[in-house]
Scaffold this motif. Structure first.
Motif, PDB file in Angstrom:
ATOM      1  N   GLY A  65       0.821  -1.220   0.000  1.00 24.52           N
ATOM      2  CA  GLY A  65       0.000   0.000   0.000  1.00 24.52           C
ATOM      3  C   GLY A  65       0.853   1.266   0.000  1.00 24.52           C
ATOM      4  O   GLY A  65       0.413   2.317  -0.493  1.00 24.52           O
ATOM      5  N   ARG A  66       2.057   1.184   0.520  1.00 31.16           N
ATOM      6  CA  ARG A  66       2.930   2.369   0.578  1.00 31.16           C
ATOM      7  C   ARG A  66       3.527   2.703  -0.785  1.00 31.16           C
ATOM      8  O   ARG A  66       4.112   3.770  -0.963  1.00 31.16           O
ATOM      9  CB  ARG A  66       4.070   2.143   1.584  1.00 31.16           C
ATOM     10  N   HIS A  67       3.415   1.788  -1.756  1.00 33.26           N
ATOM     11  CA  HIS A  67       4.030   2.009  -3.076  1.00 33.26           C
ATOM     12  C   HIS A  67       3.012   2.049  -4.213  1.00 33.26           C
ATOM     13  O   HIS A  67       3.393   2.114  -5.369  1.00 33.26           O
ATOM     14  CB  HIS A  67       5.094   0.925  -3.330  1.00 33.26           C
ATOM     15  N   LEU A  68       1.740   1.990  -3.872  1.00 37.21           N
ATOM     16  CA  LEU A  68       0.678   1.990  -4.888  1.00 37.21           C
ATOM     17  C   LEU A  68      -0.060   3.321  -4.836  1.00 37.21           C
ATOM     18  O   LEU A  68      -0.449   3.786  -3.764  1.00 37.21           O
ATOM     19  CB  LEU A  68      -0.301   0.836  -4.576  1.00 37.21           C
ATOM     20  N   HIS A  69      -0.275   3.916  -6.022  1.00 39.27           N
ATOM     21  CA  HIS A  69      -1.106   5.118  -6.062  1.00 39.27           C
ATOM     22  C   HIS A  69      -2.498   4.756  -5.540  1.00 39.27           C
ATOM     23  O   HIS A  69      -2.958   3.624  -5.756  1.00 39.27           O
ATOM     24  CB  HIS A  69      -1.220   5.637  -7.505  1.00 39.27           C
ATOM     25  N   PRO A  70      -3.194   5.696  -4.890  1.00 39.22           N
ATOM     26  CA  PRO A  70      -4.490   5.362  -4.274  1.00 39.22           C
ATOM     27  C   PRO A  70      -5.464   4.704  -5.262  1.00 39.22           C
ATOM     28  O   PRO A  70      -6.254   3.849  -4.889  1.00 39.22           O
ATOM     29  CB  PRO A  70      -5.016   6.711  -3.785  1.00 39.22           C
ATOM     30  N   LYS A  71      -5.413   5.098  -6.537  1.00 35.85           N
ATOM     31  CA  LYS A  71      -6.320   4.483  -7.519  1.00 35.85           C
ATOM     32  C   LYS A  71      -5.608   3.429  -8.362  1.00 35.85           C
ATOM     33  O   LYS A  71      -6.079   3.056  -9.451  1.00 35.85           O
ATOM     34  CB  LYS A  71      -6.929   5.562  -8.426  1.00 35.85           C
ATOM     35  N   GLY A  72      -4.486   2.962  -7.893  1.00 39.27           N
ATOM     36  CA  GLY A  72      -3.688   1.991  -8.651  1.00 39.27           C
ATOM     37  C   GLY A  72      -4.235   0.577  -8.526  1.00 39.27           C
ATOM     38  O   GLY A  72      -5.231   0.325  -7.844  1.00 39.27           O
ATOM     39  N   ARG A  73      -3.575  -0.356  -9.197  1.00 44.15           N
ATOM     40  CA  ARG A  73      -4.028  -1.746  -9.135  1.00 44.15           C
ATOM     41  C   ARG A  73      -2.838  -2.695  -9.063  1.00 44.15           C
ATOM     42  O   ARG A  73      -1.737  -2.365  -9.524  1.00 44.15           O
ATOM     43  CB  ARG A  73      -4.955  -2.090 -10.311  1.00 44.15           C
ATOM     44  N   ILE A  74      -3.121  -3.856  -8.484  1.00 50.11           N
ATOM     45  CA  ILE A  74      -2.094  -4.896  -8.312  1.00 50.11           C
ATOM     46  C   ILE A  74      -2.546  -6.102  -9.122  1.00 50.11           C
ATOM     47  O   ILE A  74      -3.736  -6.466  -9.083  1.00 50.11           O
ATOM     48  CB  ILE A  74      -1.993  -5.302  -6.822  1.00 50.11           C
ATOM     49  N   TYR A  75      -1.617  -6.723  -9.838  1.00 47.57           N
ATOM     50  CA  TYR A  75      -1.899  -8.014 -10.487  1.00 47.57           C
ATOM     51  C   TYR A  75      -1.035  -9.045  -9.776  1.00 47.57           C
ATOM     52  O   TYR A  75       0.196  -8.935  -9.788  1.00 47.57           O
ATOM     53  CB  TYR A  75      -1.568  -7.957 -11.975  1.00 47.57           C
ATOM     54  N   PHE A  76      -1.667 -10.034  -9.173  1.00 46.64           N
ATOM     55  CA  PHE A  76      -0.963 -10.948  -8.267  1.00 46.64           C
ATOM     56  C   PHE A  76      -1.283 -12.399  -8.639  1.00 46.64           C
ATOM     57  O   PHE A  76      -2.450 -12.770  -8.768  1.00 46.64           O
ATOM     58  CB  PHE A  76      -1.422 -10.667  -6.832  1.00 46.64           C
TER      59      PHE A  76
END
Ligand code: SAM
Length: 222
Positions: free
Chosen positions: A165-176
């Motif tokens: 969460g500290r490295h993701l823009h608030p409206k960003g997304r993660i592909y995991f």
């Protein structure tokens, strides 16, 4: 043989292959493109396919690829038009392989590769997209090659979700990425504790029996 014993055997064989690569490296094919892996680097395989085939990078976005290995995910993000990609890996051989591959595909100016234990070498940087194909299984890893497939006490995965969460823009997304022979329930608990919404994006199997399945999840901050 049950799925976990079968997977143990298969993963041990793959680790021997990664170690047996000659010093000058070995060429491998992945989605119709060529990549080079130096000894001790994870070879691109079916596990990352649901991610690479289904993730969407909008031109101009910034991408962080955690556990970049040979760099395949970051390089496909470059092909989709990412403005900037940072690949990180704890394994120096992976950093060498990914650096070579980014250059070989013409993305030396777009993709930077750093040796880093997860986010340690990133400072306060934020990204639009974070991709991760980390080791799926909670199993003792005694060397850096085993660490490409096994995560001792699931510590790397736990720290990933604590820090992402500290490295993701608030409206960003993660592909995991995860797998049916991995730790999906533990991953879901960690994602929930990190206030992430999780949606399955795609899944793939390497053969018709669908014995081993690889799944990619898209996650956003709730
Ligand atoms: C399953 S491989 C995936 C490699 C590549 N992304 C792909 O999809 O082919 C997992 C990668 O995560 C890296 N890794 C494991 N623990 C890590 C950590 N704590 N920090 C950074 N990278 C790590 C391994 O070295 C390995 O390259």
């Amino acid at each position: 043989m049950d799925l976990l014993s079968f997977t143990d055997q298969w993963q041990r064989q793959r680790q021997l292959l990664f170690k047996a690569v000659p010093a000058e490296g070995r060429k491998v094919q992945y989605l119709g493109k060529e990549f080079l892996v130096y000894p001790d680097t994870f070879w691109p395989f079916a596990d990352s396919l649901p991610l690479v085939k289904h993730f969407r990078i909008h031109p101009g976005e910034s991408v962080l690829d955690v556990g970049t290995g040979s760099g395949v995910i970051g390089i496909f993000a470059c092909y989709q038009g990412a403005a900037r990609v940072v690949g990180v890996d704890i394994n120096p051989s992976a950093v060498r392989s990914a650096t070579h591959n980014a250059k070989m595909h013409g993305f030396a100016g777009t993709m930077e590769v750093r040796q880093s234990d997860l986010f340690d070498a990133l400072g306060e940087q934020h990204f639009d997209v974070i991709t991760a194909n980390l080791p799926f299984r909670n199993k003792q890893a005694h060397d850096v090659v085993a660490m490409s497939q096994w995560d001792t006490d699931f510590r790397t995965n736990t720290r990933f979700f604590e820090g992402v969460g500290r490295h993701l823009h608030p409206k960003g997304r993660i592909y995991f990425v995860q797998s049916n022979f991995g730790e999906i329930e533990a991953m879901m608990r960690l994602a929930q504790a990190a206030s992430l919404r999780v949606a399955e994006l795609a899944r793939e199997s390497i053969d018709d029996t669908r014995r081993q399945e690889f799944i990619v999840y898209e996650m956003t901050l709730a």
